[in-house]
Design an enzyme around this catalytic site. Structure first.
Site, PDB file in Angstrom:
ATOM      1  N   TRP A  45       0.863  -1.287   0.072  1.00 17.07           N
ATOM      2  CA  TRP A  45      -0.125   0.036   0.048  1.00 17.07           C
ATOM      3  C   TRP A  45       0.766   1.180  -0.050  1.00 17.07           C
ATOM      4  O   TRP A  45       1.940   1.246   0.571  1.00 17.07           O
ATOM      5  CB  TRP A  45      -0.811  -0.005   1.312  1.00 17.07           C
ATOM      6  CG  TRP A  45      -1.881   1.093   1.403  1.00 17.07           C
ATOM      7  CD1 TRP A  45      -1.395   2.503   2.204  1.00 17.07           C
ATOM      8  CD2 TRP A  45      -3.043   1.638   0.887  1.00 17.07           C
ATOM      9  NE1 TRP A  45      -2.444   3.314   2.033  1.00 17.07           N
ATOM     10  CE2 TRP A  45      -3.348   2.933   1.107  1.00 17.07           C
ATOM     11  CE3 TRP A  45      -3.976   0.748  -0.106  1.00 17.07           C
ATOM     12  CZ2 TRP A  45      -4.601   3.448   0.873  1.00 17.07           C
ATOM     13  CZ3 TRP A  45      -5.086   1.446  -0.320  1.00 17.07           C
ATOM     14  CH2 TRP A  45      -5.319   2.787  -0.050  1.00 17.07           C
ATOM     15  N   ASP A  48      -0.382   8.902   0.973  1.00 16.85           N
ATOM     16  CA  ASP A  48      -0.057  10.688   1.079  1.00 16.85           C
ATOM     17  C   ASP A  48       1.713  10.614   1.074  1.00 16.85           C
ATOM     18  O   ASP A  48       2.343   9.865   1.479  1.00 16.85           O
ATOM     19  CB  ASP A  48      -0.275  11.105   2.463  1.00 16.85           C
ATOM     20  CG  ASP A  48      -1.715  11.072   2.797  1.00 16.85           C
ATOM     21  OD1 ASP A  48      -2.694  10.834   2.023  1.00 16.85           O
ATOM     22  OD2 ASP A  48      -2.008  11.853   3.559  1.00 16.85           O
ATOM     23  N   GLN A  64       3.147   7.513   2.972  1.00 18.95           N
ATOM     24  CA  GLN A  64       2.619   6.606   3.742  1.00 18.95           C
ATOM     25  C   GLN A  64       2.425   5.343   3.087  1.00 18.95           C
ATOM     26  O   GLN A  64       2.066   5.019   2.013  1.00 18.95           O
ATOM     27  CB  GLN A  64       1.024   7.264   4.031  1.00 18.95           C
ATOM     28  CG  GLN A  64       0.912   8.538   4.715  1.00 18.95           C
ATOM     29  CD  GLN A  64       1.385   8.234   6.281  1.00 18.95           C
ATOM     30  OE1 GLN A  64       0.439   7.883   7.045  1.00 18.95           O
ATOM     31  NE2 GLN A  64       2.456   8.328   6.599  1.00 18.95           N
ATOM     32  N   SER A 108       1.120  10.997   8.532  1.00 16.61           N
ATOM     33  CA  SER A 108       1.881  12.143   7.423  1.00 16.61           C
ATOM     34  C   SER A 108       2.499  13.126   8.242  1.00 16.61           C
ATOM     35  O   SER A 108       2.222  13.743   9.403  1.00 16.61           O
ATOM     36  CB  SER A 108       0.780  12.623   6.633  1.00 16.61           C
ATOM     37  OG  SER A 108       0.191  11.708   5.658  1.00 16.61           O
ATOM     38  N   TRP A 313      -9.532   7.771  -1.645  1.00 12.84           N
ATOM     39  CA  TRP A 313     -10.138   7.012  -0.747  1.00 12.84           C
ATOM     40  C   TRP A 313     -11.467   6.512  -1.286  1.00 12.84           C
ATOM     41  O   TRP A 313     -12.232   7.036  -1.711  1.00 12.84           O
ATOM     42  CB  TRP A 313     -10.498   7.735   0.602  1.00 12.84           C
ATOM     43  CG  TRP A 313      -8.941   8.449   1.321  1.00 12.84           C
ATOM     44  CD1 TRP A 313      -8.671   9.597   1.177  1.00 12.84           C
ATOM     45  CD2 TRP A 313      -8.169   7.657   1.680  1.00 12.84           C
ATOM     46  NE1 TRP A 313      -7.239   9.643   1.792  1.00 12.84           N
ATOM     47  CE2 TRP A 313      -7.152   8.353   2.319  1.00 12.84           C
ATOM     48  CE3 TRP A 313      -7.842   6.175   2.057  1.00 12.84           C
ATOM     49  CZ2 TRP A 313      -5.994   8.054   2.816  1.00 12.84           C
ATOM     50  CZ3 TRP A 313      -6.788   5.767   2.673  1.00 12.84           C
ATOM     51  CH2 TRP A 313      -5.961   6.520   2.870  1.00 12.84           C
TER      52      TRP A 313
END
Length: 514
Positions: A45, A48, A64, A108, A313
């Site tokens: 994954w 940000d 991230q 973040s 998202w």
């Protein structure tokens, strides 16, 4: 637990994460949808961009990252490094959760050079119950490195232990610090919300980045401003202060705000004494589908460079079934012209060009294909005369057998450029529109297509539209169409070389990370 034992435990956690990435990265590297010149994770994954900066002769981009699966979970900081914003090196994970203050995620943040060292300021996250929207504690933390690769968490963490008390500031949602230096002091903006769930940012000041003083709420949402302001970024440009932010919960208005969350900016002036940011209206930075959490940095040339997460998202991500998720936009230079902010691809990207195809003064009536104008990894600059067309545009990633196409249409009556991905292959569909006014009937488009993405720069960066698409690898056709007549005044198309996406070499130094 003794400090030495904590450090050993932290190193072991990062080494485990690094091994997890290496187990699946070879498979991910072969996946067709993985971009060739956009940053994407070697496995699992990504969201940000974090800590975007220039340090010791290199650009650094952290992000991230969940290294154990292609799903969002306890966040780590992944890390890329580049000398030219084009060719990127994948580096070991920079931060991993595990301390009392960040055991459920290193969220973040940003980076700042100080005294020859690189400091990362990030949000430490802890879940305090089952409801991840309500049961959380967020604090602000530091990590420091001498080489920009291996980081030690600051022994005095957290440096901001809680949200300010006594004001209308939500105690739980308090994250995404962006640090800059003004005069002799450091300043930091943080994303927040009120107790009534209206987005806002708060401002802090420090002489050393370890001890922070709260200055106040710098700005807050008005009507339809969203319930949470994430990833704030404040900088000066052209004599104005610009606040880039990502508001959550903004409701659609006409053709705007149709993504789940938004990303844009406001221009104004920050009063460093009062801590108040007086500003104009919120404006979108990208009119497409997949653009969130942009972060900027100033490079040695004084350019303001922006990168954003190229996803959204709660949007379907077909690549998750292939053990990776998410990508970054191209690096974009922000330019202030006549009081307007424009976004343009950085000039360094031209180094990837190979095999130019060019046309001039081609008249299109109906639908036309041009020899040499095909592909799934290319850049194309177009100057189109659309003054004699009611509708005109271009179809990308066309596949006859699959009936796939991604369509970009200028509609004269609406005065809008329309990006349609309803037949773009797997993944979500939809339509996005951007208001565009041709200059004397001339429409300038600068397109970047990269396996599973399209970025469209319009009128020299006046508007940008970004989309993830997931077509069949045989869908490589390109065609031009017009209702009425369109002239292709000038077309230049280049195939682009791979610049990112190769697996990083294995390293025996993973356990050095702290």
């Amino acid at each position: 637990m003794a400090e030495g034992e904590k450090l050993d435990q932290h190193r072991q956690q990062i080494a485990k994460a690094t091994r997890s990435v290496m187990n699946v990265r070879e498979m991910v590297a072969r996946d067709y949808w993985r971009p060739l010149y956009h940053l994407s994770p070697t496995a699992n994954w990504m969201n940000d961009p974090n800590g975007f900066c220039y340090f010791q002769g290199c650009y650094h981009l952290f992000y991230q990252h969940h290294p154990y699966s292609p799903l969002w979970d306890n966040m780590h900081w992944g890390h890329f490094r580049s000398r030219d914003l084009v060719t990127w090196e994948d580096l070991p994970i920079a931060l991993a959760p595990g301390n009392d203050y960040d055991r459920d995620g290193c969220f973040s943040g940003s980076a700042m050079e100080k005294d020859g060292k690189l400091y990362l300021m990030y949000t430490g996250n802890v879940w305090t119950g089952p409801d991840r929207d309500k049961d959380l504690a967020q604090v602000q933390c530091l990590a420091v490195s001498g080489d920009g690769v291996f980081f030690d968490k600051w022994e005095g963490n957290p440096v901001i232990a809680q949200a300010p008390e006594g004001e209308n500031i939500h105690p739980n949602h308090f994250r995404d610090p962006k640090v800059w230096k003004h005069g002799d002091d450091y300043y930091c903006v943080l994303g927040s919300r009120t107790l009534e769930h209206r987005g806002q940012i708060v401002l802090y000041k420090s002489a050393d980045m370890m001890n922070w003083t709260y200055l106040g709420v710098a700005a807050g949402s008005e009507e339809n401003g969203g319930y949470m302001w994430e990833c704030p970024d404040l900088f000066e440009m052209g004599g104005r202060d610009v606040l880039v932010l990502s508001p959550q919960g903004v409701k659609p208005e006409g053709d705007k705000y149709h993504n789940l969350h938004q990303a844009g900016y406001m221009m104004g002036k920050l009063d460093y004494e009062s801590g108040k940011f007086e500003h104009g209206p919120f404006k979108m930075l990208d009119y497409g589908f997949d653009f969130y959490a942009p972060q900027t940095m100033e490079d040695p040339e004084g350019r303001r460079i922006l990168i954003a997460w190229m996803a959204m998202w709660e949007s379907a991500m077909p690549e998750q079934a292939r053990q990776w998720a998410g990508a970054m936009t191209l690096p974009r230079q922000l330019v202030m012209e006549e009081g307007k902010l424009r976004c343009r691809p950085v000039r360094e990207l031209s180094r990837l060009r190979r095999g130019e195809t060019a046309y001039e003064n081609v008249v299109v009536k109906g639908e036309t294909e041009l020899d040499g104008v095909t592909g799934d990894c290319f850049e194309m600059e177009l100057l189109l005369d659309v003054s004699e067309a009611d509708r005109a545009g271009i179809k990308l990633r066309v596949g006859e057998a699959s009936q796939e196409e991604t369509v970009l249409t200028y509609n004269k009556e609406e005065g809008k450029l329309i990006l349609d991905r309803n037949r773009s292959g797997q993944g979500p569909g939809g339509i996005r529109k951007a208001p565009v006014e041709p200059d004397g009937g001339l429409l300038r488009l600068h397109l970047f297509v990269d396996r599973s993405s399209v970025e469209v720069f319009v009128q020299d960066g006046e508007k940008v539209m970004t989309a993830r698409i997931y077509p069949d690898e045989r869908s490589k056709g390109v065609s031009f169409f017009a209702e009425g007549s369109m002239k292709i005044v000038r077309l230049q198309k280049w195939d682009l070389e791979r610049s990112v996406g190769n697996p990083a070499p294995e390293t025996n130094d993973a356990t050095r990370l702290a």
